[in-house]
Structures are given as structure tokens and as C-alpha cells.
Design a protein around this motif. Structure first.
Motif, PDB file in Angstrom:
ATOM      1  N   SER A 289       0.834  -1.204   0.000  1.00 39.10           N
ATOM      2  CA  SER A 289       0.000   0.000   0.000  1.00 39.10           C
ATOM      3  C   SER A 289       0.869   1.255   0.000  1.00 39.10           C
ATOM      4  O   SER A 289       1.989   1.260   0.517  1.00 39.10           O
ATOM      5  CB  SER A 289      -0.922   0.025   1.225  1.00 39.10           C
ATOM      6  OG  SER A 289      -1.852  -1.031   1.161  1.00 39.10           O
ATOM      7  N   LEU A 290       0.310   2.313  -0.575  1.00 38.72           N
ATOM      8  CA  LEU A 290       0.986   3.608  -0.620  1.00 38.72           C
ATOM      9  C   LEU A 290       0.431   4.498   0.486  1.00 38.72           C
ATOM     10  O   LEU A 290      -0.784   4.647   0.639  1.00 38.72           O
ATOM     11  CB  LEU A 290       0.755   4.279  -1.978  1.00 38.72           C
ATOM     12  CG  LEU A 290       1.215   5.736  -2.104  1.00 38.72           C
ATOM     13  CD1 LEU A 290       2.743   5.827  -2.044  1.00 38.72           C
ATOM     14  CD2 LEU A 290       0.688   6.364  -3.400  1.00 38.72           C
ATOM     15  N   TYR A 291       1.328   5.097   1.258  1.00 43.16           N
ATOM     16  CA  TYR A 291       0.956   6.044   2.313  1.00 43.16           C
ATOM     17  C   TYR A 291       1.468   7.421   1.907  1.00 43.16           C
ATOM     18  O   TYR A 291       2.658   7.593   1.622  1.00 43.16           O
ATOM     19  CB  TYR A 291       1.570   5.627   3.646  1.00 43.16           C
ATOM     20  CG  TYR A 291       1.094   4.276   4.143  1.00 43.16           C
ATOM     21  CD1 TYR A 291       0.091   4.179   5.100  1.00 43.16           C
ATOM     22  CD2 TYR A 291       1.654   3.102   3.646  1.00 43.16           C
ATOM     23  CE1 TYR A 291      -0.340   2.940   5.560  1.00 43.16           C
ATOM     24  CE2 TYR A 291       1.231   1.862   4.101  1.00 43.16           C
ATOM     25  CZ  TYR A 291       0.228   1.793   5.047  1.00 43.16           C
ATOM     26  OH  TYR A 291      -0.203   0.558   5.494  1.00 43.16           O
ATOM     27  N   TYR A 292       0.550   8.403   1.879  1.00 38.52           N
ATOM     28  CA  TYR A 292       0.979   9.730   1.452  1.00 38.52           C
ATOM     29  C   TYR A 292       0.117  10.797   2.129  1.00 38.52           C
ATOM     30  O   TYR A 292      -0.953  10.518   2.666  1.00 38.52           O
ATOM     31  CB  TYR A 292       0.918   9.869  -0.073  1.00 38.52           C
ATOM     32  CG  TYR A 292      -0.469   9.886  -0.681  1.00 38.52           C
ATOM     33  CD1 TYR A 292      -1.109  11.088  -0.974  1.00 38.52           C
ATOM     34  CD2 TYR A 292      -1.145   8.698  -0.988  1.00 38.52           C
ATOM     35  CE1 TYR A 292      -2.364  11.125  -1.562  1.00 38.52           C
ATOM     36  CE2 TYR A 292      -2.405   8.716  -1.569  1.00 38.52           C
ATOM     37  CZ  TYR A 292      -3.004   9.930  -1.857  1.00 38.52           C
ATOM     38  OH  TYR A 292      -4.253   9.956  -2.423  1.00 38.52           O
ATOM     39  N   ASN A 293       0.624  12.053   2.079  1.00 34.19           N
ATOM     40  CA  ASN A 293      -0.046  13.205   2.680  1.00 34.19           C
ATOM     41  C   ASN A 293      -1.028  13.799   1.657  1.00 34.19           C
ATOM     42  O   ASN A 293      -0.640  14.210   0.573  1.00 34.19           O
ATOM     43  CB  ASN A 293       0.990  14.237   3.096  1.00 34.19           C
ATOM     44  CG  ASN A 293       0.393  15.474   3.743  1.00 34.19           C
ATOM     45  OD1 ASN A 293       1.025  16.505   3.789  1.00 34.19           O
ATOM     46  ND2 ASN A 293      -0.831  15.400   4.257  1.00 34.19           N
ATOM     47  N   LYS A 294      -2.308  13.840   2.028  1.00 29.10           N
ATOM     48  CA  LYS A 294      -3.334  14.378   1.154  1.00 29.10           C
ATOM     49  C   LYS A 294      -3.127  15.880   0.957  1.00 29.10           C
ATOM     50  O   LYS A 294      -2.784  16.607   1.894  1.00 29.10           O
ATOM     51  CB  LYS A 294      -4.711  14.108   1.765  1.00 29.10           C
ATOM     52  CG  LYS A 294      -5.895  14.489   0.899  1.00 29.10           C
ATOM     53  CD  LYS A 294      -7.194  14.098   1.600  1.00 29.10           C
ATOM     54  CE  LYS A 294      -8.413  14.471   0.792  1.00 29.10           C
ATOM     55  NZ  LYS A 294      -9.677  14.102   1.480  1.00 29.10           N
ATOM     56  N   TYR A 295      -3.373  16.363  -0.243  1.00 23.43           N
ATOM     57  CA  TYR A 295      -3.109  17.742  -0.638  1.00 23.43           C
ATOM     58  C   TYR A 295      -3.843  18.735   0.262  1.00 23.43           C
ATOM     59  O   TYR A 295      -5.034  18.603   0.535  1.00 23.43           O
ATOM     60  CB  TYR A 295      -3.536  17.932  -2.102  1.00 23.43           C
ATOM     61  CG  TYR A 295      -3.337  19.326  -2.645  1.00 23.43           C
ATOM     62  CD1 TYR A 295      -2.062  19.875  -2.761  1.00 23.43           C
ATOM     63  CD2 TYR A 295      -4.433  20.076  -3.058  1.00 23.43           C
ATOM     64  CE1 TYR A 295      -1.878  21.150  -3.282  1.00 23.43           C
ATOM     65  CE2 TYR A 295      -4.250  21.351  -3.582  1.00 23.43           C
ATOM     66  CZ  TYR A 295      -2.977  21.882  -3.684  1.00 23.43           C
ATOM     67  OH  TYR A 295      -2.789  23.145  -4.189  1.00 23.43           O
ATOM     68  N   GLN A 296      -3.100  19.732   0.758  1.00 24.46           N
ATOM     69  CA  GLN A 296      -3.610  20.823   1.585  1.00 24.46           C
ATOM     70  C   GLN A 296      -4.379  20.320   2.812  1.00 24.46           C
ATOM     71  O   GLN A 296      -5.450  20.822   3.142  1.00 24.46           O
ATOM     72  CB  GLN A 296      -4.505  21.753   0.750  1.00 24.46           C
ATOM     73  CG  GLN A 296      -3.733  22.585  -0.266  1.00 24.46           C
ATOM     74  CD  GLN A 296      -4.567  23.669  -0.895  1.00 24.46           C
ATOM     75  OE1 GLN A 296      -5.804  23.627  -0.865  1.00 24.46           O
ATOM     76  NE2 GLN A 296      -3.918  24.662  -1.484  1.00 24.46           N
ATOM     77  N   SER A 297      -3.788  19.343   3.484  1.00 22.03           N
ATOM     78  CA  SER A 297      -4.409  18.824   4.714  1.00 22.03           C
ATOM     79  C   SER A 297      -3.344  18.123   5.544  1.00 22.03           C
ATOM     80  O   SER A 297      -2.227  17.892   5.082  1.00 22.03           O
ATOM     81  CB  SER A 297      -5.527  17.828   4.368  1.00 22.03           C
ATOM     82  OG  SER A 297      -4.979  16.610   3.888  1.00 22.03           O
TER      83      SER A 297
END
Length: 453
Positions: A289-297
Motif C-alpha cells: 500500500s501507498l501512504y501519502y499526505n493528502k493535498y492541503q491537509s
């Protein structure tokens, strides 16, 4: 001209008579009368009352200068004088020309003397410079003497090694002969037992402390200045997929490559269109799975490559986002997701539910950090993202303590926007100014014993 010479002669004769205006000659012959000298004619005479000669004035005959031998000598002398005058004139012209030539040569000689003096001074300077260069070369060669001495020792060691190699060759030959006595099944069982012992030994290696970073090895040059690329540290050894995410914002496209070779050759096996754009470059692939920071949050998204769906989302309380607390290079790098031997980290979270289990305050300013990564539960922070970067600070989550370190690494392309550790590869993945590179790491390991709890 001859007349002038004759007049000069008469004047000379008169002068010899004692400054008189006339040459007075008085003589007596046998008869008592006076006779003029031969070659002279009577010019005037005086007699007394008895008719006797008192005095007679004589002068040279008129044709004397033209026919007399002395006249010829005078002409010859005159011609010689004229010739000599012409010769003197020619000689004078030559002398003036030679004098000018001599003056020119003298000036040239003066110039040559100056040049010779300059050459002599330059020669001394050059000799001094050459001497200094030789001295410096000797100073450079001086430390090589111990090396040469060591080389003699090394030569002896090489001879010793050759002898050992010959002995080992004999041993290997004997082993080959011995192996010929075993059948295939027995040899296979021996290999399995050896492999089991090796894995058991490797299992005793605990997490280590970072000691050294070497490289980098440039895998590929592609994309923009910022981005991220990674493999899955939880995948099996046969699964070598590579994921590629160009740029740090305003994108949702993830490219997948089956192998590292396909990644280098740019052979894309699959493309994913994420449901949300990402922010920053602190992404990680962990257990498929890919873990990433959602845009502008401040929300972390877990996206499954297998199902193509979002499996979980969770906001990180108090976490800054959108350049509130980024690394020194900016790029919305506020939230950095990592993984190491112990699990996955933002601070520290459960990889299934994204629930935060524990938080540590390292007291290190995020804006002063270049990049960071986790190895064996220890956070390592670089002092810069530019040239001259090094691992400057480490924080142990096990002891909740920190220390300052000095582990340099070569920032080859001068701008680091992503640096993550992969526990399976024991390597650092980096995005270095549009270049995808790998660093090798050296860890100090502790071997577990049977007595360790």
C-alpha cells in the motif's frame, strides 16, 4: 693655375732677397759686364754715367712654367693633390657612413648588454624557481619512502599468499575428489543445512547504529527537480517493483515498474490515478500500500495498489501542512512518512488503522533540517539539503535521547528533496535534483546470544 704658381715662385725669390720688391742680382764677368742667370730674362737694369751696370732686375722667362721640369713636377703634384682630394672626399663619405654604422652597432650592443643582464637575472630567478619546485617534489616524495618500505613487506606477503593459494588448490582438489563420493541427494541436503545455519546466523543480527553512508549510485535521471521513488521493504525477494511519483504537488499519477531494470529502461507496467492529489515528497510504499499526505491537509491516506481503493485515512493532530513546518527546502514537506525494521512512521503509527501509538518531541527544528529517515527506531536528520550535507543529529525512540553525529555523504547533484531508508535493501533511496540515486549504509550490529532476553 700655372701663372699663379710662377708668380708664387717669383715672390718666393724676391722674399729670399730680403723683403725687397725686386730680386737684385749683381755679378761681374770677365769683361766686367753683368750677365743674367740662365733661364732668366732681364726685366730692368740701371747703369752709372760710365755705362757700368749698377744692378739688373731679372725674371723667369715667360715659357719657363710650361717647359721646365720643375713645372711638370708641379703639375704632377697638382694632379696628385686633386686625386688625393677626391680620395679624401670619398674616404670622408665612407668614414661618415661607417661612423653611423658604428653608432648603430653601439646602440645594438647596449641593447644586447641589457638583454644579457636581464637573461642573467631571469636565469637566476628561473633556477631559484626550479630549485624550489624540485624541493617541493622532494617533500612530496619523502612520505613515499615508508610506503616503499611497506611495499617490500607486501611483496613478502604476496609471496606467502601465493604459497597459500597453491596449498588451497591442493585442498580443493582433494575436496572435489571427496565430493565425487557423494550422490546428488546427499549434497543437496548438505546445502540445505548450510542455508539453514546461515539464516539462523543472520537472524541473530539485531538493529544496528548508522556508522557510514557511501555512494551515491545514480540509477536514472528523469522528472522534475522534486519527486519520490521507492520499493516495498515488506515485499518478498522476488518482488522488485518500483514506484515513481514526480513533483511535490498538484499530481495524482503513480507509475509502477516490474523491476529495477524496467525502471532504468522506462518500461512502465502500470499507471495508477490516485483519488486525491499528494503534497510533499514524504511518501512510502509498505506491504503493498501507498501512504501519502493528502493535498492541503494533515491527513494521511493509505491506498492499496492491489484493489485500487483507499483503505484508510487519518488526520494527524497538531501536524502542520502546506509549508507550515516543512524541511528547509520547502516543497510542502511538512509530513514525512517513513518505514524501517520496526514498522512505519510519521511519528509512529499503526500501519493498518493509522492510529498514532506514541509521539516523541525531538526538540529539533523541522525548518532547520534538510531531510530525515528512520533506521531501527532511530531518527537521523541531515543538516542541509544542499552541498556539504551530513547526518548531523540522531534521536533514539527507544531511549528518548538524542546525540549529535558527523556522518557525511556526497550530495552529488546539490539539492536533495527526498531521502528514505529501505530496510530490505539496507539502502537509502534519494531524489537528488532530478536524479534517482541510491546510497549504501553501514550499520554497527549487535549479535544476539542465547542468554539475551
Amino acid at each position: 693655375m700655372l701663372l699663379e704658381l710662377c708668380e708664387a715662385f717669383i715672390w718666393a725669390a724676391i722674399s729670399e732677397a730680403g723683403n725687397s720688391n725686386r730680386l737684385i742680382l749683381c755679378s761681374r764677368g770677365k769683361s766686367g759686364s753683368s750677365f743674367p742667370v740662365e733661364g732668366w730674362q732681364v726685366y730692368s737694369s740701371a747703369q752709372d754715367a760710365d755705362g757700368r751696370c749698377i744692378c739688373t732686375v731679372v725674371a723667369p722667362e715667360q715659357n719657363l712654367c710650361s717647359r721646365d721640369a720643375k713645372g711638370r713636377q708641379l703639375r704632377q703634384l697638382l694632379e696628385k693633390v686633386q686625386n688625393m682630394s677626391q680620395s679624401i672626399e670619398v674616404l670622408n663619405l665612407r668614414t661618415q657612413r661607417d661612423f653611423q654604422y658604428v653608432m648603430k652597432m653601439e646602440n645594438q650592443m647596449k641593447g644586447l648588454r641589457t638583454k644579457f643582464r636581464q637573461v642573467e637575472d631571469d636565469r637566476k630567478t628561473i633556477m631559484a624557481k626550479n630549485f624550489q619546485e624540485l624541493k617541493e617534489k622532494m617533500d612530496e616524495l619523502q612520505p613515499l619512502i615508508p610506503v616503499l618500505e611497506q611495499y617490500k613487506t607486501d611483496a613478502q606477503l604476496i609471496s606467502s599468499f601465493k604459497e597459500e593459494i597453491r596449498n588451497l588448490s591442493m585442498v580443493l582438489t582433494a575436496i572435489q575428489e571427496e565430493m565425487g563420493a557423494y550422490d546428488y541427494d546427499e549434497l543437496y541436503q548438505r546445502v540445505l543445512r548450510l542455508d539453514s545455519r546461515l539464516r539462523n546466523c543472520m537472524g541473530k543480527l539485531t538493529c544496528g547504529k548508522l556508522m557510514k553512508i557511501t555512494g551515491p549510485v545514480t540509477i536514472k535521471t528523469s522528472g522534475t527537480r522534486f519527486g519520490a521513488w521507492m520499493t516495498d521493504p515488506q515485499a518478498s525477494q522476488r518482488n522488485n517493483r518500483v514506484w515513481y511519483m514526480d513533483s511535490y504537488t498538484n499530481s495524482k499519477i503513480v507509475r509502477e515498474y516490474k523491476t529495477m531494470e524496467d525502471f532504468v529502461a522506462n518500461v512502465v507496467s502500470r499507471t495508477y490515478n490516485l483519488p486525491f492529489k499528494w503534497e510533499g515528497t514524504g511518501h512510502v510504499v509498505y506491504n503493498g500500500s501507498l501512504y501519502y499526505n493528502k493535498y492541503q491537509s494533515n491527513i494521511i491516506v493509505k491506498y492499496s495498489f492491489e484493489t485500487g481503493r483507499v483503505l484508510a485515512q487519518r488526520a494527524l493532530e497538531y501536524a502542520g501542512f502546506h509549508n507550515t513546518y516543512p524541511y528547509s527546502w520547502g516543497g510542502y514537506s511538512d509530513i514525512d512518512v517513513m518505514a524501517d525494521e520496526l514498522g512505519m512512521w510519521v511519528v509512529y503509527m499503526d500501519p493498518d488503522t493509522l492510529e498514532v501509538q506514541k509521539t516523541w518531541n525531538t526538540e529539533y527544528s523541522k525548518r532547520n533540517a534538510g531531510e530525515s529517515f528512520m533506521i531501527c527506531g532511530t531518527l537521523y536528520i541531515t543538516n542541509s539539503h544542499l552541498t556539504g550535507a551530513k547526518v548531523y543529529y540522531s534521536y533514539s525512540t527507544k531511549t528518548s535521547s538524542y546525540e549529535y553525529t558527523d556522518i557525511p555523504f556526497h550530495n552529488q547533484y546539490f539539492h536533495m528533496s527526498m531521502l528514505d531508508y529501505n530496510a530490505r535493501e539496507r539502502a537509502l533511496y534519494a531524489w537528488n535534483n532530478g536524479h534517482q540515486v541510491l546510497f549504501n549504509v553501514t550499520l554497527f550490529h549487535v549479535i544476539k546470544t542465547e542468554d539475551d532476553s
